[in-house]
Design a protein around this motif. Structure first.
Motif, short mmCIF file in Angstrom:
data_model
loop_
_atom_site.label_atom_id
_atom_site.label_comp_id
_atom_site.label_asym_id
_atom_site.label_seq_id
_atom_site.Cartn_x
_atom_site.Cartn_y
_atom_site.Cartn_z
N PHE A 152 6.41 95.43 -37.63
CA PHE A 152 5.78 95.68 -36.32
C PHE A 152 4.69 94.65 -36.05
O PHE A 152 4.56 94.14 -34.93
N ASP A 179 7.11 106.09 -36.60
CA ASP A 179 7.20 104.77 -35.97
C ASP A 179 6.16 104.61 -34.87
O ASP A 179 5.56 103.54 -34.72
N GLU A 180 5.96 105.67 -34.11
CA GLU A 180 4.96 105.60 -33.04
C GLU A 180 3.57 105.40 -33.62
O GLU A 180 2.78 104.60 -33.11
N SER A 237 3.25 101.82 -35.02
CA SER A 237 3.12 100.86 -33.93
C SER A 237 1.73 100.91 -33.32
O SER A 237 1.12 99.88 -33.00
N ARG A 276 -1.11 97.91 -33.11
CA ARG A 276 -1.69 97.45 -31.84
C ARG A 276 -3.21 97.52 -31.88
O ARG A 276 -3.90 96.64 -31.38
#
Length: 452
Positions: free
Chosen positions: A25, A84-85, A88, A92
């Motif tokens: 990611f 996964d969220e 991620s 970020r």
């Protein structure tokens, strides 16, 4: 984790998968490099106070720290969400934070040749599958022993028994990936002794990797009670200069001061009088300090540090001379030195003296002191890292003719650490191990005692 080897491997596989996804990611988000640290653990803890349960807890924890490097800058973010969220989102957050940081040429990954290549089994993982009730009964045995030790022990500040096991992971986009299972079991007891118009709290505890190695609760309770009783009737002594004997638990505090002075933060950031001290005399020639990251079941054993660099078996102090610092990668680069694999701290230190003989037990150390102060506890903080000036509140005993005469409290001890280290006359064979460091009692030739 409180788990079988199969379950342990499943957890390790899940952490590795999460780390690999984070790194991917981050690559897609524009990171030049990524480091992932994850720790998953389960803990059980109980506390009893005056035979009443005051804590009964079972919890699982997971913490992930993601550090990203971008355009010479670095930033990190923390999370416990391995979806996964969640992965991620943490990426970020770390990427966005680089916009608020400055370029740092010391940041980055270790050279491939510096990375750990061997991962011996250090026997650090010994989970305990006890119920909360069983842990509570274990704690109560310690408190019962303390309360039964003497009629002056009339209350308790509590006994805590804790067992934790987990898995730690380190992964980097440069190709390093390793996991390490571990466990820690501990017991601590604090009984209260009552005298005429006073009370004293004693404390003793122990921590080990394997529960079977932990001190027996009856021994912990009895020793804590004795320390409380020994403080009753304490008085001050006149201000003077005299020899000082530090019992092992107090000498280990002095050793921790040495570690802090010889570690990266003090050396490159706040300053340390040891900065230019490599290969210079620090102690008398009889003093040795060894470091070993690979001690089986050692409380400070590890195969790699926070940058994947292996530690070394080495002499930190050899024949009284300082031979090395405790450096992680970043600090080493700031100092233009070679990292020593101490990104997580020092490893299993052992202080010793070539003068120490088989008969140099605690009683022998008192005879060597002859006339002066025995320090059992220190309070407060008073160290100037730049100059080495040292001052702490202290309690202990006054010693005459090599025998304890009466307890002492309400005093300060002061000197300079360079003078104290240089004046270390003897180390006892009464060694104890606490938190990855081992030492016997220390006899310092002279310190200023501030009292009545």
């Amino acid at each position: 984790m409180q788990s079988s080897s199969t379950q342990l491997q499943t957890v390790a596989d899940e952490l590795e998968s999460s780390a690999e996804r984070v790194i991917e990611f981050a690559r897609r988000a524009g990171a030049d490099g990524t480091r992932v640290e994850i720790e998953a653990a389960e803990s059980r803890a109980v506390a009893v106070t005056n035979r009443v349960p005051t804590e009964r807890s079972f919890r699982g924890t997971l913490e992930m720290t993601v550090t990203v490097f971008r355009e010479g800058k670095r930033a990190f973010a923390k999370s416990s969400d391995l979806s996964d969220e969640g992965l991620s989102k943490i990426v970020r957050g770390a990427i966005d934070s680089t916009a608020a940081t400055e370029s740092d040429p010391a940041a980055g990954f270790a050279d491939p040749g510096e990375l750990a290549r061997d991962f011996p089994d250090l026997d650090l993982h010994h989970p305990l599958d006890w119920s909360i009730d069983e842990l509570g009964a274990h704690a109560q045995r310690a408190e019962d022993a303390a309360l039964a030790h003497d009629t002056s022990i009339k209350a308790s500040k509590g006994v805590t028994v804790r067992t934790v096991s987990g898995v730690s992971l380190l992964a980097t986009s440069a190709g390093f990936l390793a996991t390490a299972p571990w466990s820690i079991h501990s017991i601590a007891c604090a009984p209260v002794a009552f005298g005429t118009g006073e009370r004293q709290i004693g404390f003793w505890g122990d921590a080990t990797r394997a529960f079977d190695d932990l001190a027996k609760p009856e021994d912990v309770g009895a020793l804590a009670a004795r320390r409380a009783l020994d403080g009753l009737g304490a008085t001050q002594v006149p201000t003077q200069q005299c020899p000082v004997l530090f019992e092992p638990s107090a000498s280990l505090e002095l050793l921790s001061e040495l570690v802090s002075l010889a570690s990266g933060d003090a050396l490159y950031r706040s300053g340390s009088f040891l900065k230019d001290g490599i290969d210079s005399p620090l102690f008398p020639p009889h003093v040795q300090l060894d470091e070993d990251p690979f001690v089986k079941r050692g409380m400070a054993s590890r195969c790699f540090d926070s940058d994947g660099i292996a530690g070394l078996r080495r002499k930190v102090v050899e024949d009284g001379c300082l031979r090395g610092f405790f450096l992680g990668l970043y600090a080493a680069r700031r100092l233009d030195l070679t990292p020593t694999g101490n990104g997580y701290g020092a490893h299993n230190l052992k202080m010793s003296s070539t003068r120490t003989g088989p008969h140099d037990d605690f009683a022998a150390m008192l005879r060597k002191l002859h006339l002066g102060l025995l320090v059992t506890e220190m309070v407060g903080g008073g160290l100037n890292r730049l100059t080495g000036d040292f001052s702490r509140g202290a309690k202990g005993f006054w010693v005459e003719n090599g025998e304890i005469r009466f307890p002492v409290s309400g005093i300060t001890i002061a000197s300079n650490l360079r003078q104290m280290f240089g004046g270390l006359q003897a180390i006892g064979n009464d060694a104890i191990t606490r938190g990855g460091a081992t030492s016997g009692s220390w006899l310092i030739d002279a310190m200023k005692i501030g009292g009545a």
